[in-house]
Write a protein that holds these residues in place. Structure first.
Motif, PDB file in Angstrom:
ATOM      1  N   SER A   1      -2.689   3.782  -3.232  1.00  0.00           N
ATOM      2  CA  SER A   1      -2.555   2.796  -4.295  1.00  0.00           C
ATOM      3  C   SER A   1      -2.195   1.440  -3.702  1.00  0.00           C
ATOM      4  CB  SER A   1      -1.459   3.228  -5.276  1.00  0.00           C
ATOM      5  OG  SER A   1      -1.257   2.223  -6.257  1.00  0.00           O
TER       6      SER A   1
ATOM      7  N   MET B   1      -0.622  -2.095  -4.865  1.00  0.00           N
ATOM      8  CA  MET B   1       0.167  -2.659  -5.969  1.00  0.00           C
ATOM      9  C   MET B   1       0.942  -3.854  -5.454  1.00  0.00           C
ATOM     10  SD  MET B   1       3.301   0.125  -6.182  1.00  0.00           S
ATOM     11  CE  MET B   1       2.224   1.532  -6.214  1.00  0.00           C
TER      12      MET B   1
ATOM     13  N   ILE C   1      -4.683   8.051 -12.588  1.00  0.00           N
ATOM     14  CA  ILE C   1      -5.925   7.352 -12.299  1.00  0.00           C
ATOM     15  C   ILE C   1      -6.817   7.367 -13.518  1.00  0.00           C
ATOM     16  CG2 ILE C   1      -7.966   7.316 -10.820  1.00  0.00           C
ATOM     17  CD1 ILE C   1      -6.144   8.888  -8.779  1.00  0.00           C
TER      18      ILE C   1
ATOM     19  N   ASP D   1       0.813   5.435  -0.029  1.00  0.00           N
ATOM     20  CA  ASP D   1       0.028   6.655   0.145  1.00  0.00           C
ATOM     21  C   ASP D   1       0.826   7.821  -0.428  1.00  0.00           C
ATOM     22  OD1 ASP D   1      -1.318   4.808   1.692  1.00  0.00           O
ATOM     23  OD2 ASP D   1      -1.644   6.178   3.366  1.00  0.00           O
TER      24      ASP D   1
ATOM     25  N   GLN E   1       0.870  -1.169   0.000  1.00  0.00           N
ATOM     26  CA  GLN E   1       0.000   0.000   0.000  1.00  0.00           C
ATOM     27  C   GLN E   1       0.902   1.212   0.000  1.00  0.00           C
ATOM     28  OE1 GLN E   1      -3.122   0.302   2.991  1.00  0.00           O
ATOM     29  NE2 GLN E   1      -2.854   2.522   3.057  1.00  0.00           N
TER      30      GLN E   1
ATOM     31  N   ALA F   1       0.507   9.677  -9.204  1.00  0.00           N
ATOM     32  CA  ALA F   1      -0.545   8.673  -9.310  1.00  0.00           C
ATOM     33  C   ALA F   1      -1.377   9.025 -10.536  1.00  0.00           C
ATOM     34  CB  ALA F   1      -1.423   8.680  -8.062  1.00  0.00           C
TER      35      ALA F   1
ATOM     36  N   VAL G   1      -3.917  10.133  -2.013  1.00  0.00           N
ATOM     37  CA  VAL G   1      -4.180   9.069  -2.977  1.00  0.00           C
ATOM     38  C   VAL G   1      -3.541   7.793  -2.434  1.00  0.00           C
ATOM     39  CG1 VAL G   1      -3.882   8.295  -5.360  1.00  0.00           C
ATOM     40  CG2 VAL G   1      -4.135  10.734  -4.873  1.00  0.00           C
TER      41      VAL G   1
END
Length: 130
Positions: free
Chosen positions: A96, A98, A118, A86, A84, A116, A94
């Motif tokens: 994410s 991955m 999106i 941030d 994770q 990021a 945001v």
């Protein structure tokens, strides 16, 4: 039409109050006759698009994603196969998820600069109450 005071306009644009005042003095942002000065919403929207175009022109890559948030990585939590990450991009956080492998390959650490991108088919739009 909605208009915004200088402080709120600066927050929305991600710049300082002084920068907004400088843009007003340079004629880049008009103001209404209100006291204190307010910026018309349509002019603020146009300035936002101009700033985004300037940032896009400075980017080196191409992408079909139009929602890009550049900011500072504030957290990287790797647990097994997943990570994770941030990113704090101005007032926006945001998050994410991955693969851990991707996070390591990108060398994501707290304090790293990251963008990021999106691309979503469902976007929720909200307006303030009142």
């Amino acid at each position: 039409m909605q208009s915004y005071r200088i402080t709120r306009a600066a927050q929305l644009l991600g710049v300082s109050d002084d920068t907004v005042r400088r843009w007003i003095d340079q004629g880049l942002l008009p103001v209404t006759d209100a006291v204190p000065a307010e910026i018309p919403g349509d002019a603020l929207a146009a300035r936002t698009l101009a700033l985004a175009a300037e940032r896009d022109a400075a980017d080196e890559g191409h992408s079909s994603a139009r929602n890009r948030f550049t900011g500072i990585v504030t957290r990287v939590q790797i647990d097994g196969l997943m990570a994770q990450v941030d990113i704090q991009a101005g007032p926006h956080r945001v998050v994410s998820l991955m693969s851990a492998e991707a996070a390591r390959e990108l060398r994501l650490d707290v304090g790293s600069l990251a963008t990021a991108s999106i691309k979503a088919t469902h976007v929720v739009v909200e307006t303030p109450k009142g």
